[in-house]
Design an enzyme around this catalytic site. Structure first.
Site, PDB file in Angstrom:
ATOM      1  N   GLU A 170       1.893  -0.470  -4.859  1.00 57.81           N
ATOM      2  CA  GLU A 170       0.878   0.729  -5.076  1.00 57.81           C
ATOM      3  C   GLU A 170       1.538   1.987  -5.200  1.00 57.81           C
ATOM      4  OE1 GLU A 170      -3.206   2.700  -3.935  1.00 57.81           O
ATOM      5  OE2 GLU A 170      -1.470   2.075  -2.406  1.00 57.81           O
TER       6      GLU A 170
ATOM      7  N   ASP B 284       0.825  -1.318  -0.019  1.00 63.72           N
ATOM      8  CA  ASP B 284       0.009  -0.039  -0.039  1.00 63.72           C
ATOM      9  C   ASP B 284       0.758   1.477   0.112  1.00 63.72           C
ATOM     10  OD1 ASP B 284      -2.842   1.072   0.344  1.00 63.72           O
ATOM     11  OD2 ASP B 284      -1.866   1.932   2.160  1.00 63.72           O
TER      12      ASP B 284
END
Length: 565
Positions: A274, A215
Site C-alpha cells: 500500500e 500497510d
C-alpha cells in the site's frame, strides 16, 4: 498491445505466480461475521462463511488486522504482531480458518502494519518506563521539545488523522506519530526493529499464510536529522527518494531483506504494497527484488469517465511492464466511500484532489437522499466492476461490494469509531460508513451478522441488500459477481489487451488474447454493435452488467463477449 508478463515469469511454476491475475477479497474481520454475539466480527465467524467465499469464486482473501488492539484505529494499532485479538479468536481459530480456506483452494493474505505499533505494545510500554536515552526508546522516535522547558513539540507537523504529529509523555519527551497518538512510529534505523519484523513474517508464513499486504509501505524509513524542517518547509521538499518522511529510497533495503525471506518458502510468499506514491515511483515497490506488487489506486480515485479509465489502464499496464509485476485494480476498500455511492453522487468539484473520498458534504449532512441517485450509482458500479474484472492483472474486491452496498452515512456521533472524525472535530467524517457490519439475512437483530447487535449501526435498508435477499435473484448484484468470477478464469489469458476504437469518446472496448472482448458504455445513450464488429465476425454476449444484447450496449453498462464456439 502492451505485454506485461516477462518470459522468465511465464515459465515459472504456476503455484508461485498465482497472485498475478488473482481475485482477492478483502475481509475487514470486525465487520464480516460475528460467531460469539459480542457485536464484533471474529475468526470463527469467517470460518462459518468459508463456503460463501468459495461460491463467490475468489482466489484469495486478504484479512485486515486481527491482532490484539485497543481499536484506536480499527485494528491498525497493533499491540502484538504474533497473536490474535482474544475478542476475535485464538491462534487455533486462525489455523482452522486457514485450513478451511486452503481446502477450498483459497489463498490467505494478512495485513502487516510496520510503520507503527500500538501504544499498548510491550515495546512502547517498556520505552515509557525506561526513560530518556534508553535502548527501549531507540525503537521509536523520541525527541526533546522546544520552547521553555521543552513544552512545545519538536516541530509543527500534523498527523494524517489531524492534530499534532507529536505527543508528550510524562517525563517531558515527545514521540512522533504519523497517525493517531495511540500509534507511535517505529524507528526503522534500529536493527532490533528490522529483525523483529522478519520474525513476524516467518511466524505467519510458517502458519500457512500465502502473502502479505503491507500497510503504508512508503512511510517506514525517515531522516529526522536535526534541524528538522517546519511544516511549511516540509511541503516544499521534493518527494524524490530523499524526503524526510515519505517514499524514501532506503525503504527498499528493508523490502529486499523481506524478499529474501519470502523467496525462502516454496512457493514464495507474496506481498503487495500500500504505497501512495507518484506513478513513476510505483515500480520500485512492485519489482521482484522488493515486495513484488503494489496497489494501483487510480481507478478508485477516478470518476466514472471513459477517457480517465482508458488512460489509467494504459499507464498502469506500462508501469507493470516496467517492474515485471502485474497491475492491481481496486474500486473500494476499508478507507474510502463505497464506489456504488461515489458513482451516484454529483461529480466531484474540479479542484478536488481525492474523488474517491468525494461525498464529504453528503456524509456530513447525514446522507441527503436528494443528492444520491442510488439506482444510477449501483448501475455504474456494476459496469465499472465488470470492466475491472476484464482487465489483465489482479483484482481486489472489498467485502459487501458484491452485494451492491452503499455507504452508511447516518451514524450518530456517539457511535462513531474512526479517529479521523474525532481528531478533526468532525470536519472529516471518517471511514466508519464503509465498515458497517455486513447483512447476511433480511431480518434479525443484526441482519445475520451475529446473534446479537453490531458494533456499528446498520440501517434498515440493509435488508434488501442482504445475502439472503439476493441469492435466489438471478438479476442481483451478488449473482452478477458470482457469474463474473466464474467466467473470469476463461477470460484471463496472458497479461495484455488490445484497445478497439469505438467511434465514441464515452465507450471503451478491448480484446484479450483469447478473443474475449469487454465493452463498457460510460455514456447515457445506447451503443450499437454491428455484427462485423464482433471477434472474427461473430461471438456471443455471455455477461452484461445491466441487460443488453449482441446488438446494443445500454447506457452505463458493460458486456463481455466470448468468441463463438
Amino acid at each position: 498491445m502492451t505485454e506485461v508478463l516477462p518470459a522468465e515469469t511465464r515459465e515459472a511454476d504456476p503455484a508461485a505466480v498465482w497472485w498475478r491475475q488473482a481475485v482477492v477479497y478483502q475481509i475487514y474481520p470486525r465487520s464480516f461475521a460475528d460467531a460469539n454475539g459480542d457485536g464484533l466480527g471474529d475468526l470463527p465467524g469467517i470460518l462459518t462463511r468459508v463456503d460463501y467465499l468459495a461460491e463467490l469464486g475468489v482466489d484469495a482473501v486478504w484479512l485486515s488486522p486481527f491482532y490484539p488492539s485497543a481499536l484506536a484505529d480499527g485494528g491498525y494499532d497493533v499491540a502484538d504482531y504474533r497473536d490474535v485479538d482474544p475478542r476475535l479468536g485464538t491462534l487455533d481459530d486462525f489455523d482452522a480458518m486457514v485450513a478451511a480456506l486452503h481446502a477450498r483452494g483459497i489463498k490467505v493474505v494478512v495485513d502487516i502494519v510496520p510503520n507503527h505499533t500500538s501504544d499498548l505494545h510491550e515495546w512502547f510500554q517498556e520505552a515509557l518506563a525506561a526513560g530518556r536515552g534508553s535502548a527501549a526508546r531507540e525503537r521509536y522516535i523520541f525527541r526533546e521539545g522546544t520552547g521553555p522547558d521543552g513544552a512545545e513539540p519538536p516541530t509543527d507537523w500534523l498527523s494524517v488523522f489531524g492534530g499534532p504529529a507529536w505527543h508528550r509523555v510524562e517525563d517531558g519527551q515527545w514521540y512522533f506519530h504519523n497517525f493517531a497518538k495511540e500509534q507511535p512510529d517505529l524507528n526503522w534505523d534500529n536493527p532490533e526493529v528490522r529483525q523483529d519484523f522478519l520474525t513476524t513474517l516467518r511466524f505467519w508464513s510458517d502458519r500457512g499464510v500465502d502473502g502479505f499486504r503491507i500497510d503504508v509501505a512508503h512511510m517506514l524509513t525517515k531522516d529526522l536529522t536535526e534541524p528538522l524542517p517546519s511544516r511549511e518547509e516540509l511541503t516544499r521538499i521534493p518527494i524524490d527518494g530523499n524526503h524526510p518522511l515519505i517514499d524514501r529510497d532506503d525503504v527498499h533495503e528493508i523490502y529486499a531483506e523481506w524478499r529474501q525471506l519470502f523467496n525462502s518458502y516454496d512457493p514464495p510468499r507474496t506481498a503487495v504494497a500500500e504505497a501512495w506514491v507518484a506513478s513513476d515511483r510505483v515500480p520500485r515497490y512492485a519489482s521482484p527484488e522488493s515486495l513484488g506488487q503494489s496497489f494501483n489506486f487510480d481507478l478508485l480515485e477516478a470518476d466514472f469517465d471513459a477517457p480517465s479509465f482508458r488512460r489509467i489502464v494504459t499507464d498502469n499496464l506500462a508501469l507493470a511492464a516496467q517492474s515485471g509485476s502485474s497491475s492491481t485494480w481496486v474500486l473500494s476498500n476499508h478507507d474510502v466511500v463505497r464506489h456504488a455511492t461515489r458513482y451516484g453522487l454529483p461529480p466531484a468539484p474540479a479542484d478536488s484532489t481525492a474523488p474517491a473520498r468525494h461525498g464529504g458534504e453528503w456524509l456530513l449532512g447525514g446522507g441527503d437522499e436528494a443528492l444520491l441517485d442510488r439506482e444510477r450509482g449501483a448501475r455504474r458500479a456494476r459496469a465499472a466492476t465488470l470492466f475491472l474484472l476484464g482487465l489483465p492483472g489482479s483484482a481486489y474486491l472489498y467485502q459487501g461490494e458484491e452485494l451492491g452496498l452503499h455507504e452508511v452515512a447516518d451514524i450518530p456521533e456517539e457511535e462513531r469509531q474512526d479517529p479521523t472524525f474525532f481528531r478533526t472535530g468532525g470536519a472529516e467524517i471518517g471511514r466508519d460508513g464503509c465498515r458497517v457490519p455486513l447483512p447476511w439475512t433480511a431480518s434479525g437483530p443484526s441482519f445475520g451478522f451475529g446473534p446479537e447487535g453490531a458494533h456499528l449501526p446498520q440501517p434498515g435498508w440493509f435488508a434488501q441488500y442482504a445475502v439472503e435477499s439476493q441469492e435466489a435473484d438471478a438479476a442481483s448484484t451478488l449473482s452478477l459477481y458470482r457469474r463474473a468470477l466464474g467466467l473470469r478464469h476463461d477470460l484471463q489469458s496472458g497479461e495484455q489487451l488490445d484497445w478497439i476504437e469505438t467511434g465514441r469518446d464515452d465507450v471503451l472496448r478491448f480484446r484479450r488474447p483469447n478473443g474475449w472482448q469487454v465493452v463498457t458504455n460510460f455514456g447515457t445513450e445506447p451503443y450499437e454493435l454491428g455484427p462485423s464488429e464482433l471477434a472474427s465476425g461473430d461471438g456471443e454476449v455471455v455477461l452484461s452488467s445491466d441487460g443488453g444484447t449482441a446488438g446494443s450496449v445500454p447506457a452505463e453498462t458493460t458486456i463481455w463477449i466470448a468468441p463463438a464456439r
